[in-house]
Design a protein around this motif. Structure first.
Motif, PDB file in Angstrom:
ATOM      1  N   THR A  60       0.843  -1.196   0.000  1.00  0.00           N
ATOM      2  CA  THR A  60       0.000   0.000   0.000  1.00  0.00           C
ATOM      3  C   THR A  60       0.878   1.244   0.000  1.00  0.00           C
ATOM      4  OG1 THR A  60      -0.116   0.135   2.425  1.00  0.00           O
ATOM      5  CG2 THR A  60      -1.836  -1.154   1.294  1.00  0.00           C
ATOM      6  N   PHE A  61       0.262   2.368  -0.374  1.00  0.00           N
ATOM      7  CA  PHE A  61       0.942   3.662  -0.355  1.00  0.00           C
ATOM      8  C   PHE A  61      -0.088   4.713  -0.005  1.00  0.00           C
ATOM      9  CE2 PHE A  61       2.098   7.616  -2.640  1.00  0.00           C
ATOM     10  CZ  PHE A  61       3.294   7.893  -1.997  1.00  0.00           C
ATOM     11  N   THR A  62       0.268   5.623   0.911  1.00  0.00           N
ATOM     12  CA  THR A  62      -0.662   6.660   1.357  1.00  0.00           C
ATOM     13  C   THR A  62      -0.102   8.029   1.033  1.00  0.00           C
ATOM     14  OG1 THR A  62      -1.486   5.287   3.175  1.00  0.00           O
ATOM     15  CG2 THR A  62      -1.873   7.649   3.335  1.00  0.00           C
ATOM     16  N   VAL A  63      -0.945   8.861   0.420  1.00  0.00           N
ATOM     17  CA  VAL A  63      -0.606  10.255   0.171  1.00  0.00           C
ATOM     18  C   VAL A  63      -1.795  11.088   0.620  1.00  0.00           C
ATOM     19  CG1 VAL A  63      -1.352  10.021  -2.243  1.00  0.00           C
ATOM     20  CG2 VAL A  63       0.064  11.980  -1.557  1.00  0.00           C
ATOM     21  N   GLU A  64      -1.537  11.979   1.582  1.00  0.00           N
ATOM     22  CA  GLU A  64      -2.586  12.763   2.223  1.00  0.00           C
ATOM     23  C   GLU A  64      -3.682  11.814   2.735  1.00  0.00           C
ATOM     24  OE1 GLU A  64      -3.790  16.217   0.044  1.00  0.00           O
ATOM     25  OE2 GLU A  64      -1.835  17.153   0.346  1.00  0.00           O
ATOM     26  N   ASP A  65      -4.942  11.968   2.239  1.00  0.00           N
ATOM     27  CA  ASP A  65      -6.026  11.142   2.767  1.00  0.00           C
ATOM     28  C   ASP A  65      -6.339   9.942   1.884  1.00  0.00           C
ATOM     29  OD1 ASP A  65      -6.959  12.616   0.638  1.00  0.00           O
ATOM     30  OD2 ASP A  65      -8.935  12.987   1.502  1.00  0.00           O
ATOM     31  N   LEU A  66      -5.464   9.654   0.931  1.00  0.00           N
ATOM     32  CA  LEU A  66      -5.720   8.583  -0.031  1.00  0.00           C
ATOM     33  C   LEU A  66      -4.723   7.448   0.153  1.00  0.00           C
ATOM     34  CD1 LEU A  66      -7.284   7.682  -2.633  1.00  0.00           C
ATOM     35  CD2 LEU A  66      -5.393   8.717  -3.924  1.00  0.00           C
ATOM     36  N   THR A  67      -5.239   6.222   0.281  1.00  0.00           N
ATOM     37  CA  THR A  67      -4.403   5.029   0.349  1.00  0.00           C
ATOM     38  C   THR A  67      -4.705   4.139  -0.841  1.00  0.00           C
ATOM     39  OG1 THR A  67      -4.297   5.065   2.770  1.00  0.00           O
ATOM     40  CG2 THR A  67      -3.795   2.980   1.690  1.00  0.00           C
ATOM     41  N   VAL A  68      -3.667   3.764  -1.576  1.00  0.00           N
ATOM     42  CA  VAL A  68      -3.830   2.907  -2.752  1.00  0.00           C
ATOM     43  C   VAL A  68      -3.073   1.606  -2.504  1.00  0.00           C
ATOM     44  CG1 VAL A  68      -4.116   4.841  -4.318  1.00  0.00           C
ATOM     45  CG2 VAL A  68      -1.825   3.924  -3.924  1.00  0.00           C
ATOM     46  N   SER A  69      -3.456   0.561  -3.211  1.00  0.00           N
ATOM     47  CA  SER A  69      -2.806  -0.732  -3.043  1.00  0.00           C
ATOM     48  C   SER A  69      -2.433  -1.314  -4.393  1.00  0.00           C
ATOM     49  CB  SER A  69      -3.716  -1.705  -2.292  1.00  0.00           C
ATOM     50  OG  SER A  69      -4.876  -1.994  -3.041  1.00  0.00           O
ATOM     51  N   ALA A  70      -1.470  -2.207  -4.374  1.00  0.00           N
ATOM     52  CA  ALA A  70      -0.966  -2.794  -5.617  1.00  0.00           C
ATOM     53  C   ALA A  70      -2.049  -3.513  -6.424  1.00  0.00           C
ATOM     54  CB  ALA A  70       0.202  -3.722  -5.306  1.00  0.00           C
ATOM     55  N   PRO A  71      -2.939  -4.297  -5.797  1.00  0.00           N
ATOM     56  CA  PRO A  71      -3.956  -4.990  -6.600  1.00  0.00           C
ATOM     57  C   PRO A  71      -4.943  -4.056  -7.300  1.00  0.00           C
ATOM     58  CG  PRO A  71      -3.729  -6.018  -4.435  1.00  0.00           C
ATOM     59  CD  PRO A  71      -2.984  -4.724  -4.394  1.00  0.00           C
TER      60      PRO A  71
END
Length: 308
Positions: A60-71
């Motif tokens: 996962t990666f978080t920037v500000e209020d957004l978290t994204v994931s590889a899948p």
């Protein structure tokens, strides 16, 4: 992505290198020189590498209020769906920006949006998870959403407000969306219109269930005034953009749309007021002051300068 040698040449104001970056969707910023521009791109490259490392290590990666994931990553082949569209419209092709399938918390009618941070130029965008397996949902089409957000990413450095949505909505399949897409320029515009609509709804509910004599015409008048103001603002902007397009076409021919895509709001206003015979003189003056215009003239040579 952006090899060191290319950035080194760009930092030395090599116009061929700068034009290659421009074609890849790295449009020079409003007041940037070659050093500032390439430094921004180095920061972008670093920030994307940090994201890639986090996705590889933690998933996962978080920037500000957004978290994204590889899948949730949008596969590269989907970018091929829009590459030719962006190339035909505005002469750029982006395959480097990360994209993810995500439904944010308030996602009832959400289609997609871009996250970008200036001057760090870290950028990513998200579209609704529905588009993982479908290319159409409600009024949205996946290809249209991807192209729309890529337009925003390409124009980050211009810090535009007045024409940003207008340019992005030209990727739409619907003539109505292409015409009316720039109606809401800022969040303020959307909030004003939605707020007025909610006031009318609240007034109608109060009148129906509690106060049958409550006058609602003032609420309708407020909504009509806001809608009228937005309509006049949009019509004025469209007329000005049309005038700028006509003037730019006199100097750049079929490349006029791509040239305007790389203009600031003020430059579009200036071009709209120029006599056609003065456009080339104005362009040459801009080239003396702004690196961005040197790149524009190098990539899209004015037709007048090509005549014997």
């Amino acid at each position: 992505m952006m090899p060191d040698r290319l950035l080194e040449r760009a930092a030395q104001e090599d116009l061929d290198a700068l034009a290659q970056l421009d074609a890849d969707g790295f449009i020079c910023g409003r007041e940037e020189d070659a050093v500032a521009f390439t430094e921004r791109l180095r920061r972008l490259r670093h920030n994307i590498a940090v994201m890639e490392q986090a996705l590889a290590d933690q998933g996962t990666f978080t920037v500000e209020d957004l978290t994204v994931s590889a899948p949730e990553r949008i596969p590269p082949q989907l970018f091929l769906e829009v590459a030719s569209h962006c190339q035909d419209l505005y002469r750029f092709r982006i395959d480097w920006v990360p994209g993810f399938f995500i439904n944010p918390k308030t996602s009832l009618l959400f289609g997609g949006c871009a996250y970008y941070f200036y001057p760090d130029f870290f950028a990513l965008f998200i579209i609704r998870r529905t588009f993982r397996d479908r290319d159409h949902w409600l009024i949205y089409r996946r290809q249209e959403l991807l192209a729309h957000e890529l337009c925003h990413v390409a124009r980050i450095g211009l810090e535009s407000m007045d024409y940003e949505e207008t340019f992005a909505y030209q990727t739409a399949a619907s003539p109505f969306r292409r015409l009316a897409g720039g109606l809401f320029r800022r969040q303020r515009d959307s909030f004003l219109f939605l707020g007025a609509a909610l006031l009318v709804l609240a007034g109608q509910l109060i009148r129906t269930f509690w106060l049958s004599n409550l006058p609602t015409w003032p609420l309708w008048a407020v909504m009509a005034a806001i809608a009228g103001w937005l309509g006049i603002q949009h019509r004025t902007a469209c007329r000005r953009l049309g005038d700028a397009m006509t003037a730019t076409r006199a100097a750049f021919g079929d490349q006029a749309r791509a040239v305007l895509f790389r203009c600031t709001d003020q430059e579009i206003r200036d071009l709209a007021r120029l006599p056609h015979e003065s456009v080339l003189t104005w362009v040459n003056r801009q080239c003396e002051q702004h690196l961005r215009w040197k790149i524009i003239r190098h990539r899209f040579p004015p037709v007048a300068s090509q005549q014997p």
